[in-house]
Structures are given as C-alpha cells and as structure tokens.
Motif scaffolding. Structure first.
Motif, PDB file in Angstrom:
ATOM      1  N   ARG A  62      45.625  38.366  31.467  1.00  0.00           N
ATOM      2  CA  ARG A  62      46.037  37.274  32.339  1.00  0.00           C
ATOM      3  C   ARG A  62      45.389  37.410  33.708  1.00  0.00           C
ATOM      4  O   ARG A  62      44.914  36.428  34.293  1.00  0.00           O
ATOM      5  CB  ARG A  62      47.557  37.248  32.484  1.00  0.00           C
ATOM      6  CG  ARG A  62      48.316  36.939  31.203  1.00  0.00           C
ATOM      7  CD  ARG A  62      49.815  36.893  31.452  1.00  0.00           C
ATOM      8  NE  ARG A  62      50.186  35.740  32.255  1.00  0.00           N
ATOM      9  CZ  ARG A  62      51.327  35.624  32.927  1.00  0.00           C
ATOM     10  NH1 ARG A  62      52.201  36.627  32.911  1.00  0.00           N
ATOM     11  NH2 ARG A  62      51.608  34.537  33.607  1.00  0.00           N
ATOM     12  N   ALA A  63      45.355  38.631  34.223  1.00  0.00           N
ATOM     13  CA  ALA A  63      44.763  38.865  35.536  1.00  0.00           C
ATOM     14  C   ALA A  63      43.268  38.541  35.524  1.00  0.00           C
ATOM     15  O   ALA A  63      42.747  37.934  36.465  1.00  0.00           O
ATOM     16  CB  ALA A  63      44.996  40.314  35.966  1.00  0.00           C
ATOM     17  N   ILE A  67      46.586  38.563  41.724  1.00  0.00           N
ATOM     18  CA  ILE A  67      45.875  39.090  40.566  1.00  0.00           C
ATOM     19  C   ILE A  67      46.473  40.440  40.167  1.00  0.00           C
ATOM     20  O   ILE A  67      46.690  40.715  38.984  1.00  0.00           O
ATOM     21  CB  ILE A  67      44.368  39.237  40.861  1.00  0.00           C
ATOM     22  CG1 ILE A  67      43.753  37.880  41.244  1.00  0.00           C
ATOM     23  CG2 ILE A  67      43.640  39.847  39.674  1.00  0.00           C
ATOM     24  CD1 ILE A  67      43.789  36.838  40.170  1.00  0.00           C
ATOM     25  N   ALA A  68      46.761  41.286  41.148  1.00  0.00           N
ATOM     26  CA  ALA A  68      47.360  42.589  40.870  1.00  0.00           C
ATOM     27  C   ALA A  68      48.750  42.437  40.261  1.00  0.00           C
ATOM     28  O   ALA A  68      49.127  43.167  39.335  1.00  0.00           O
ATOM     29  CB  ALA A  68      47.427  43.421  42.149  1.00  0.00           C
ATOM     30  N   ALA A  69      49.529  41.464  40.764  1.00  0.00           N
ATOM     31  CA  ALA A  69      50.871  41.231  40.213  1.00  0.00           C
ATOM     32  C   ALA A  69      50.783  40.798  38.754  1.00  0.00           C
ATOM     33  O   ALA A  69      51.585  41.238  37.915  1.00  0.00           O
ATOM     34  CB  ALA A  69      51.603  40.187  41.048  1.00  0.00           C
ATOM     35  N   LEU A  70      49.822  39.930  38.431  1.00  0.00           N
ATOM     36  CA  LEU A  70      49.643  39.518  37.033  1.00  0.00           C
ATOM     37  C   LEU A  70      49.256  40.704  36.162  1.00  0.00           C
ATOM     38  O   LEU A  70      49.684  40.810  35.006  1.00  0.00           O
ATOM     39  CB  LEU A  70      48.565  38.435  36.938  1.00  0.00           C
ATOM     40  CG  LEU A  70      48.935  37.041  37.437  1.00  0.00           C
ATOM     41  CD1 LEU A  70      47.691  36.158  37.554  1.00  0.00           C
ATOM     42  CD2 LEU A  70      49.947  36.390  36.493  1.00  0.00           C
ATOM     43  N   ALA A  71      48.440  41.611  36.711  1.00  0.00           N
ATOM     44  CA  ALA A  71      47.987  42.778  35.956  1.00  0.00           C
ATOM     45  C   ALA A  71      49.079  43.830  35.806  1.00  0.00           C
ATOM     46  O   ALA A  71      48.970  44.711  34.952  1.00  0.00           O
ATOM     47  CB  ALA A  71      46.770  43.387  36.640  1.00  0.00           C
ATOM     48  N   GLY A 102      49.775  45.978  38.133  1.00  0.00           N
ATOM     49  CA  GLY A 102      49.250  47.172  38.798  1.00  0.00           C
ATOM     50  C   GLY A 102      48.104  46.766  39.698  1.00  0.00           C
ATOM     51  O   GLY A 102      48.179  45.746  40.375  1.00  0.00           O
ATOM     52  N   ALA A 103      47.045  47.549  39.678  1.00  0.00           N
ATOM     53  CA  ALA A 103      45.885  47.218  40.485  1.00  0.00           C
ATOM     54  C   ALA A 103      45.129  46.035  39.886  1.00  0.00           C
ATOM     55  O   ALA A 103      45.110  45.841  38.664  1.00  0.00           O
ATOM     56  CB  ALA A 103      44.951  48.429  40.585  1.00  0.00           C
ATOM     57  N   ALA A 104      44.520  45.248  40.756  1.00  0.00           N
ATOM     58  CA  ALA A 104      43.688  44.141  40.275  1.00  0.00           C
ATOM     59  C   ALA A 104      42.503  44.699  39.492  1.00  0.00           C
ATOM     60  O   ALA A 104      41.912  45.709  39.896  1.00  0.00           O
ATOM     61  CB  ALA A 104      43.191  43.306  41.453  1.00  0.00           C
ATOM     62  N   PRO A 105      42.152  44.077  38.366  1.00  0.00           N
ATOM     63  CA  PRO A 105      41.077  44.608  37.512  1.00  0.00           C
ATOM     64  C   PRO A 105      39.685  44.288  38.050  1.00  0.00           C
ATOM     65  O   PRO A 105      38.901  43.555  37.436  1.00  0.00           O
ATOM     66  CB  PRO A 105      41.335  43.918  36.171  1.00  0.00           C
ATOM     67  CG  PRO A 105      41.924  42.602  36.548  1.00  0.00           C
ATOM     68  CD  PRO A 105      42.755  42.869  37.777  1.00  0.00           C
ATOM     69  N   VAL A 160      34.416  42.045  37.389  1.00  0.00           N
ATOM     70  CA  VAL A 160      35.512  42.439  36.497  1.00  0.00           C
ATOM     71  C   VAL A 160      35.345  43.885  36.072  1.00  0.00           C
ATOM     72  O   VAL A 160      34.301  44.287  35.538  1.00  0.00           O
ATOM     73  CB  VAL A 160      35.571  41.512  35.261  1.00  0.00           C
ATOM     74  CG1 VAL A 160      36.646  41.993  34.292  1.00  0.00           C
ATOM     75  CG2 VAL A 160      35.867  40.087  35.689  1.00  0.00           C
ATOM     76  N   ASP A 161      36.361  44.667  36.316  1.00  0.00           N
ATOM     77  CA  ASP A 161      36.335  46.104  36.022  1.00  0.00           C
ATOM     78  C   ASP A 161      36.414  46.336  34.519  1.00  0.00           C
ATOM     79  O   ASP A 161      37.358  45.898  33.865  1.00  0.00           O
ATOM     80  CB  ASP A 161      37.520  46.781  36.712  1.00  0.00           C
ATOM     81  CG  ASP A 161      37.526  48.287  36.525  1.00  0.00           C
ATOM     82  OD1 ASP A 161      36.454  48.841  36.192  1.00  0.00           O
ATOM     83  OD2 ASP A 161      38.588  48.897  36.711  1.00  0.00           O
TER      84      ASP A 161
END
Length: 385
Positions: free
Chosen positions: A314-315, A334-338, A340-343, A383-384
């Motif tokens: 989702r992130a 973005i981090a909240a959707l993930a 954790g940390a934003a990807p 994108v990580d």
C-alpha cells in the motif's frame, strides 16, 4: 480520560466502466470492445447490481465523485447514466457539489446526447478530441474530424458546468513549433482542464505491431523532453499549470475523482475490468464483457480478484501514485501506511535531491520540473528494494 472521535474518512470515489466502442483505436490498450449489439436493459441492471455489491461493503461512506470511463461512455443511454447516479446517491451520502464526470467522443451523434446526459446528472465531461489536425486524427484512427470535434466541444461547453479535453502529442513527425501552435489553439477555447499525453506504444496494440516492423517511429527521448517542457511552460503561462504529470488545470478545476487515485484514497470500481481500492483491499473485475456478465449472474458481482494489500505494498502504491502530482507525497503518511519506515531508498532520494530532480521539504517529497520528464526512472530508483 476524554476520547476523541476518529476523523471521518476522505470522500469515496466511484468508477463505472462502460466497455464498448464503435471501433478500436490503434494506440489504445484500454479495456474496450466492439460489439454489433448491446442489450441495454441487461447492461443497466447488471451495472446496478455490481454497484449494489460494492455499496454493501462500503456502508456509511460519503461519495465525492463519480466517473464514467471506458470504452466510450457517451454511448451509454442517458437513462442508464441517470439510474446509476440515482443508485449511488441512494447507497451513500453525497457531497452537495459532487463531481460527476463522463468521458465522451466528440462525434455529432454523441454530442446530440449531451443535453440528456447533463439532465441525468453529469456535470463534467472529458472529451477525447486527441488532435486538432485532420491528418493526425486519421493516423490515430479517430472517427471524427477537427470540425466535428470542435462543434462537439462547443456543445459540451454550453451544456456541462465543467469541460476538459484530451490531446495526444509527440506524434511521428510532429515538430516543436507545430505542437506549440496546436496547444495555443487548444488553450484559446477556454476550458478549465486539459489532459495532454505523449503518444506511447503500448504492447498488444496495432501501433505496437507497426513499430515492431519499423513502420512507426515516435520522437526520440530528447525531442519528447523538449515537447514536454514546452507543454508545461505554455500551459502554466496560460493559467493552467500541471498539477499531475499529464494533467493541467486552472486552480480549483482539478479532477477531484482522479485526485482520489493519485492521493491514494478509497475508490469503488464497477463494470468490466474495473479496479478498486476498498479499505486495504485491491479489487479487479473480469475484463471481457461476456465473462463479467456471467460472473455477475453467478455470484452477484463481477469480481475476479479481491485480495488484501500488505502494508508495504500500500505504501509503495501511494508513493508511486503521489509522486505523479506536483504537490508530491507526505512521507509521514507513506510511513503510516507501511506500518513503519517509508519504503524509500534514502541514498537515492538524497542523490536525486542533489541533482534537483526531487525536492524535499520536511516530510514532503516531490518531483521537480526537471524531474518530471524522467519520473519513471526516479520511481524505480526511489522505491527501496
């Protein structure tokens, strides 16, 4: 301890897909089909049933926009459009200024329906002009000519509260000067919104076959970048700056429906091949009209696939969609959707910021004017993993 109610979710968007066209354009890879006969009554009832299924799974939501896409939705009987709008207003609470858009071909036959479509509740039309040159329209496989298209635009502007139209540029042999003149003419019509797309060769289209044979050549990347930069400069000077990579609008005239996609809000999709994002679930309906109808008769809906999206997925989706916008994305969201940390690849982001292809301000990340022409490469780098 006092508790505070959760904020109300953002308005829901509804997408309705009408899959039929008079003919298939050689550049088009959309889910569109040509049929000699369409049982209009059966299609109306089936779309209403598919809509009812989605509404039952999204109770209590507020509806902010409806978009009739295709295919060629202007081929829909106005009474079908009216029935779907009325059903949506029955299923959900509706914003008083709800945006109801319908994609239309600019033929005289379809323009004759515009008043009835407006009476049915459509208040915004997206007109597929595609070019302001008769030779270009013939090349693109369009059934209308420039004169017929402009007559339809005039009718649309007199009937609908809001009007947008599409143009395709970076066509074979199109010079920078020719495109600048065509775009200036387009801006002179005074619409509040323009969708301006570079011609791309999509797999499975007739243009892809021609390109593979060496019979079709589109401008090279440098020439295409010059056309892109000129497009942004000219529209901005005319008061319709780019708010998304291919969409330009007067401030306040942006497509609210499409902003729901790009800002990664919830949207329900009904009709053949329609996608949806429903509270963390991805939905996809059967593409072929006959298969969708059979599934609906069998199951009460046309869904082929419905699956939960992992938080990271989702992130990533929100990141890829949001960076198309001039406003960019909020990395905190973005981090909240993930979960954790934003990807994101921080080293890649820092490098692209140093190259002035991305701009970062606090938690907001956005592509710059220089970055937009190479956005696909930026997204691959950012994108990580």
């Amino acid at each position: 301890m006092a508790t505070h109610p959760s904020p109300a979710p953002e308005p829901l968007a509804l997408y309705v897909h009408w899959p039929f066209c008079v003919s298939k354009c050689p550049y088009c890879d959309f889910n569109s089909h040509v049929r000699e006969r369409v049982d209009q009554a059966a299609w109306r009832e089936s779309l209403l049933a598919d809509l009812a299924h989605e509404a039952a799974l999204l109770p209590g939501r507020r509806l902010g926009s409806i978009f009739f896409g295709g295919g060629t939705p202007s081929l829909m009987p106005p009474e079908t459009v009216a029935a779907l709008i009325a059903a949506a207003q029955h299923h959900w609470s509706v914003d008083s200024d709800i945006e109801i858009t319908l994609e239309a071909n600019p033929s005289s036959v379809e323009a004759a329906r515009f008043a009835d479509l407006a009476a049915a509740g459509v208040n915004r039309v997206s007109l597929g002009l595609q070019a302001l040159d008769d030779d270009a329209l013939a090349f693109l496989g369009r059934a209308h000519g420039v004169a017929e298209g402009l007559a339809a635009l005039e009718t649309a502007q007199s009937v609908f509260a809001r009007t947008s139209f599409d143009l395709i540029y970076a066509r074979p042999g199109q010079s920078l000067g020719a495109w600048e003149a065509e775009l200036a003419r387009a801006l002179a019509f005074g619409t509040e919104h323009l969708s301006l797309y570079q011609l791309t060769i999509e797999p499975g289209t007739r243009f892809a076959t021609l390109a593979a044979r060496g019979d079709l050549t589109i401008p090279d990347p440098d020439a295409a970048a010059d056309l892109f930069e000129a497009t942004r400069a000219i529209t901005a000077s005319a008061g319709l700056p780019a708010y998304e990579i291919s969409n330009h609008a007067r401030p306040g005239a942006e497509s609210r429906h499409n902003l729901t996609y790009w800002r990664y809000g919830d949207y329900a999709g009904v009709g053949p091949g329609a996608h949806g994002r429903r509270t963390g679930l991805a939905t996809f309906r059967r593409k072929k009209p006959e298969n969708w109808m059979a599934a609906l008769a069998r199951n009460g809906h046309g869904i082929e696939l419905e699956e939960p999206l992992a938080p990271r997925d989702r992130a990533v989706e929100a990141l890829l969609m949001g960076l198309r916008l001039a406003e960019g994305v909020d990395l905190a969201r973005i981090a909240a959707l993930a979960g954790g940390a934003a990807p994101i690849d921080e080293a890649a982001v820092n490098r692209l910021v140093a190259q002035r292809l991305l701009a970062r301000s606090g938690t907001r990340l956005a592509a710059t004017d220089a970055g937009m022409p190479v956005l696909e490469a930026i997204l691959r780098a950012v994108v990580d993993g």
